[in-house]
Write a protein that holds these residues in place. Structure first.
Motif, PDB file in Angstrom:
ATOM      1  N   ALA A   1      -4.303  -0.189  14.843  1.00 42.17           N
ATOM      2  CA  ALA A   1      -3.229  -0.003  14.017  1.00 42.17           C
ATOM      3  C   ALA A   1      -2.714  -1.273  13.600  1.00 42.17           C
ATOM      4  CB  ALA A   1      -2.475   0.646  14.754  1.00 42.17           C
ATOM      5  N   ASP A   2      -3.162  -2.505  14.311  1.00 40.75           N
ATOM      6  CA  ASP A   2      -2.832  -3.863  13.790  1.00 40.75           C
ATOM      7  C   ASP A   2      -3.535  -3.947  12.456  1.00 40.75           C
ATOM      8  OD1 ASP A   2      -4.894  -3.512  15.664  1.00 40.75           O
ATOM      9  OD2 ASP A   2      -4.568  -5.078  16.690  1.00 40.75           O
TER      10      ASP A   2
ATOM     11  N   LEU B   1      -2.871  -1.973   9.936  1.00 39.79           N
ATOM     12  CA  LEU B   1      -2.089  -1.244   8.990  1.00 39.79           C
ATOM     13  C   LEU B   1      -1.471  -2.277   7.999  1.00 39.79           C
ATOM     14  CD1 LEU B   1      -0.284   1.189  11.272  1.00 39.79           C
ATOM     15  CD2 LEU B   1      -1.553   1.858   9.384  1.00 39.79           C
TER      16      LEU B   1
ATOM     17  N   GLN C   1       2.738   0.802   6.989  1.00 40.43           N
ATOM     18  CA  GLN C   1       3.445   0.925   8.024  1.00 40.43           C
ATOM     19  C   GLN C   1       4.791   1.565   7.551  1.00 40.43           C
ATOM     20  OE1 GLN C   1       3.989  -2.581  10.475  1.00 40.43           O
ATOM     21  NE2 GLN C   1       2.012  -3.480   9.668  1.00 40.43           N
ATOM     22  N   ASN C   2       5.441   1.374   6.253  1.00 45.90           N
ATOM     23  CA  ASN C   2       6.478   1.828   5.679  1.00 45.90           C
ATOM     24  C   ASN C   2       6.378   3.325   5.652  1.00 45.90           C
ATOM     25  OD1 ASN C   2       8.307  -0.480   5.803  1.00 45.90           O
ATOM     26  ND2 ASN C   2       6.975  -1.193   3.960  1.00 45.90           N
TER      27      ASN C   2
ATOM     28  N   LEU D   1       3.020  -5.207  14.105  1.00 46.90           N
ATOM     29  CA  LEU D   1       3.862  -4.173  13.552  1.00 46.90           C
ATOM     30  C   LEU D   1       5.069  -4.609  12.979  1.00 46.90           C
ATOM     31  CD1 LEU D   1       2.947  -1.177  16.036  1.00 46.90           C
ATOM     32  CD2 LEU D   1       1.836  -1.695  13.999  1.00 46.90           C
TER      33      LEU D   1
ATOM     34  N   ILE E   1       9.258  -0.166  13.276  1.00 46.76           N
ATOM     35  CA  ILE E   1       8.296   0.733  13.954  1.00 46.76           C
ATOM     36  C   ILE E   1       8.405   0.613  15.405  1.00 46.76           C
ATOM     37  CG2 ILE E   1       5.758   1.212  14.341  1.00 46.76           C
ATOM     38  CD1 ILE E   1       5.369   0.908  11.405  1.00 46.76           C
TER      39      ILE E   1
END
Length: 124
Positions: A64-65, A67, A72-73, A98, A102
């Motif tokens: 997820a890093d 993204l 992320q939005n 992030l 989040i």
């Protein structure tokens, strides 16, 4: 359920955590890309989650890093409107990749080092 961030240096620890907590049994969709995770990826993921018919669903985003900020939005809206029995899990190497918005909506579990340690709980 409160979304979960798993901070780990390797995927084996993440997989073991999921298994130990029986989160792997309700896994509906897993997104695992080594390159950038774009807004289209997140939108596809949200659409697939809406189609799943089982009650308890787990959505896992590995790496997820990766993204992008627009991704992320897009994910943020899903985290805010998440159904109570759905579990969203973000697996990454460092939570600092992030957006703060989040992080503030997630429980962070650090799997770095030898012991599993609960780092933060946004509900407290």
């Amino acid at each position: 359920m409160i979304p979960l961030i798993l901070e780990s240096e390797n995927e084996e620890k993440t997989s073991q955590y999921l298994k130990d907590n029986q989160l792997d049994k309700t896994l509906v969709y897993e997104l695992n890309r080594q390159d950038s995770l774009k807004i289209e990826d997140v939108r596809d993921l949200i659409h697939l989650l809406s189609l799943a018919s089982i009650k308890d669903r787990t959505l896992l985003i590995r790496n997820a890093d990766n993204l992008t900020v627009p991704a992320q939005n897009a994910l943020l809206k899903t985290l805010e409107e998440q159904k109570s029995k759905d579990q969203v899990i973000l697996s990454l190497r460092t939570k600092y990749s992030l957006l703060e918005t989040i992080l503030s909506r997630c429980n962070v579990v650090s799997l770095l080092g030898k012991q599993t340690e609960e780092v933060s709980d946004p509900a407290s």
